[in-house]
Design an enzyme around this catalytic site. Structure first.
Site, short mmCIF file in Angstrom:
data_model
loop_
_atom_site.label_atom_id
_atom_site.label_comp_id
_atom_site.label_asym_id
_atom_site.label_seq_id
_atom_site.Cartn_x
_atom_site.Cartn_y
_atom_site.Cartn_z
N HIS A 189 0.83 -1.21 0.00
CA HIS A 189 0.00 0.00 0.00
C HIS A 189 0.86 1.25 0.00
O HIS A 189 2.05 1.20 0.32
CB HIS A 189 -0.89 0.01 1.25
CG HIS A 189 -0.07 0.00 2.51
ND1 HIS A 189 0.48 -1.18 3.01
CD2 HIS A 189 0.35 0.99 3.33
CE1 HIS A 189 1.18 -0.91 4.09
NE2 HIS A 189 1.13 0.39 4.31
N HIS B 183 5.32 6.27 -0.91
CA HIS B 183 6.16 5.08 -1.09
C HIS B 183 5.38 3.81 -0.77
O HIS B 183 4.34 3.86 -0.11
CB HIS B 183 7.38 5.16 -0.18
CG HIS B 183 7.03 5.06 1.27
ND1 HIS B 183 6.55 6.13 2.01
CD2 HIS B 183 7.07 4.00 2.14
CE1 HIS B 183 6.31 5.75 3.24
NE2 HIS B 183 6.61 4.46 3.36
#
EC number: 3.1.-.-
Lengths: 173, 173
Positions: free
Chosen positions: A34, A115
């Site tokens: 995620h 990220h």
């Protein structure tokens, strides 16, 4: 209850990330790959209705989200986290801001560096070894994500999705 | 891509189920505790838009779903699965029917026995030992669930939520 807000990238990026997370990420079994939009925060179940209403409003005002993954990177020396770098862009930046103002006010714990974590909690020597290999690899994914998710945390540390928010007002039939 | 449709019960039921799943369920790390409404099925990503539209329609026509957990039970001798029994009711039954007709037509693989799996893949002797203990335990949870989820499966066997469907048409702002 502890809540968090994330983007799930496409299956192909999740599969790619998991091929590393399996070995290097202690959170591998707790949540799919995620991009964190809002780090875990405490909220009362009584606030859920108001929160989801606000998230629907934010989603309706958000355009489809460009996600461009360009390389492996690391938060070292702040932490030993290794991640897939997601290039910042205006849509992501604005969405992050909306999720830290108004009802969701609160200074983010960190500067927003989009990220996908693929390694954490590695001992120093292993970290250095793994990262030195990964940073040389070519990585390139480009896609558009049209939804984000509100999750809550269970006692074992894993996360369950409470609700999906489709951006651009498409959540209505 | 492989899809599935589930209900997630409340955090307290998920935490209760996980306290057993951790030891007894080989799928513990792949998906949070859930009630399966539609077993894994193949669909093309191109069908997603039509599927989600139909799921929104079904959700809008579904009342809040009563969930009453009453005991530990088992599918033995069909399988060694141990589960928390969820009492059947009309709302669950109708929802299950809708998810196996029209666009989602297809005979269910099994008769619909609503349940939350907490043990599977146990060797015969361990199964018998664990189940003989659990079936004596008193269990009682009652709640109402107002949403179901469409999930897809990653290469490692884990499941990611694609979208949440709030029942009773509440998904519109």
């Amino acid at each position: 209850m502890k809540y968090g807000i994330v983007l799930f990238p496409s299956k192909r990026i999740q599969d790619f990330a998991n091929s590393y997370r399996k070995r290097y990420d202690s959170h591998y079994a707790l949540i799919p790959p995620h991009i964190t939009l809002k780090y875990p925060f405490e909220a009362d179940e009584g606030q859920l209705k108001e929160m989801t209403k606000e998230l629907r409003r934010i989603a309706a005002e958000t355009e489809p989200i460009p996600v461009k993954v360009t390389k492996f990177s690391s938060f070292y020396p702040t932490s030993n986290i290794i991640y897939l770098k997601v290039e910042p862009n205006d849509v992501l930046e604005r969405l992050h801001q909306h999720l830290h103002s108004g009802l969701f006010a609160g200074k983010p714990e960190f500067v927003f560096v989009p990220h996908i974590t693929i390694g954490r909690d590695l001992p120093g020597a292993e970290y250095a070894d793994v990262y030195s290999q990964l940073k040389l690899q070519n990585v390139h994914f480009e896609e558009t994500i049209d939804r984000f998710h509100l999750l809550y945390q269970l006692e074992n540390g894993s996360w369950t999705v409470y609700e999906t928010f489709v951006v651009g007002g498409k959540e209505t039939v």
